[in-house]
Motif scaffolding. Structure first.
Motif, PDB file in Angstrom:
ATOM      1  N   UNK A  88       0.810  -1.204   0.000  1.00 53.01           N
ATOM      2  CA  UNK A  88       0.000   0.000   0.000  1.00 53.01           C
ATOM      3  C   UNK A  88       0.844   1.256   0.000  1.00 53.01           C
ATOM      4  N   UNK A  89       0.355   2.287  -0.659  1.00 53.17           N
ATOM      5  CA  UNK A  89       1.090   3.562  -0.694  1.00 53.17           C
ATOM      6  C   UNK A  89       1.232   4.153   0.703  1.00 53.17           C
ATOM      7  N   UNK A  90       0.327   3.787   1.622  1.00 52.96           N
ATOM      8  CA  UNK A  90       0.437   4.282   2.990  1.00 52.96           C
ATOM      9  C   UNK A  90       1.728   3.810   3.652  1.00 52.96           C
ATOM     10  N   UNK A  91       2.083   2.546   3.404  1.00 55.50           N
ATOM     11  CA  UNK A  91       3.314   1.987   3.986  1.00 55.50           C
ATOM     12  C   UNK A  91       4.538   2.663   3.379  1.00 55.50           C
ATOM     13  N   UNK A  92       4.503   2.904   2.073  1.00 58.29           N
ATOM     14  CA  UNK A  92       5.625   3.577   1.417  1.00 58.29           C
ATOM     15  C   UNK A  92       5.789   5.003   1.946  1.00 58.29           C
ATOM     16  N   UNK A  93       4.681   5.682   2.188  1.00 56.77           N
ATOM     17  CA  UNK A  93       4.744   7.035   2.745  1.00 56.77           C
ATOM     18  C   UNK A  93       5.307   7.022   4.159  1.00 56.77           C
ATOM     19  N   UNK A  94       4.913   6.029   4.948  1.00 61.42           N
ATOM     20  CA  UNK A  94       5.334   5.989   6.344  1.00 61.42           C
ATOM     21  C   UNK A  94       6.823   5.706   6.475  1.00 61.42           C
ATOM     22  N   UNK A  95       7.333   4.740   5.701  1.00 65.78           N
ATOM     23  CA  UNK A  95       8.727   4.322   5.875  1.00 65.78           C
ATOM     24  C   UNK A  95       9.697   5.008   4.913  1.00 65.78           C
TER      25      UNK A  95
END
Length: 232
Positions: A88-95
């Motif tokens: 998910x793009x959310x995980x890429x944004x977070x890390x």
């Protein structure tokens, strides 16, 4: 004398089985048609989340599939334990891992990262007067950045689940969480007050693997691209 592990020759690296990391849960089911169109047919029990196995062969001998937590897909790919993943793009944004390249938006797993607060307080918070706020979230980095852009210091209460309980039990004033339909928020007396980012799942690859095995990794990117075009 300390033994030194020899570096495997390039031929060994090139012949090693590629690993595709897939997320457990809802996205695993959404991935199924896309994988089929890309010619990836894992062993039957890979979709059975009660199975204790985590690594599965596919009908393509040079590719194995692993099934891990959605947040862990990016970590496996960033550190080279898996060469390819769906994340998910959310995980890429977070890390924000520099070792990950995300060439394709797969158009699945639609949801959003949102701010929510108790329904009886919604619309009454004057953020322009706040200098600090406590927020419960599993996205500490995204949350801090979002509020910092508004000049607010976010004190993060890190939770991995049951986020919706936090405001009612006095743990935090707000939450930042992944929202799909919003029904869980409503059921717990919360309302979505701000969307931070819209999210879909992406095909991700390890940058080093792409450099050392460009033909193999490039072929899989092409397969996924063709699978997306076939569904359009």
């Amino acid at each position: 004398m300390t033994a030194v592990t020899p570096i495997p020759p390039a031929a060994d690296v090139a012949s090693r089985t590629l690993v595709l990391a897939l997320p457990k849960g809802r996205i695993l089911a959404e991935c199924a048609p896309l994988l089929a169109r890309a010619g990836i047919v894992p062993e039957a029990d890979y979709a059975d989340e009660s199975s204790r196995r985590l690594r599965f062969h596919t009908e393509t001998p040079e590719l194995d599939v692993i099934r891990v937590r959605s947040f862990d897909v990016a970590t496996f790919v960033a550190f080279g334990a898996a060469e390819i993943g769906i994340c998910g793009a959310d995980v890429l944004m977070e890390f924000d891992y520099p070792d990950i390249y995300a060439p394709l938006d797969l158009g699945i797993g639609h949801c959003r990262i949102s701010v929510a607060e108790p329904a009886d307080a919604a619309g009454r918070t004057n953020f322009s007067r706040l200098s600090r706020v406590r927020v419960a979230s599993k996205y500490p980095s995204i949350t801090r950045k979002h509020f910092a852009m508004r000049g607010i210091q976010a004190e993060i209460v890190t939770l991995n689940g049951a986020m919706e309980l936090a405001p009612g039990l006095g743990l935090s004033r707000l939450i930042v969480d992944l929202v799909q339909t919003g029904s869980t928020l409503v059921a717990n007396g919360l309302v979505e007050t701000e969307v931070i980012a819209h999210v879909t799942s992406r095909l991700i690859v390890n940058r080093t693997a792409l450099k050392t095995r460009p033909e193999a990794i490039g072929a899989w990117i092409a397969r996924f691209r063709a699978a997306l075009e076939a569904a359009a």
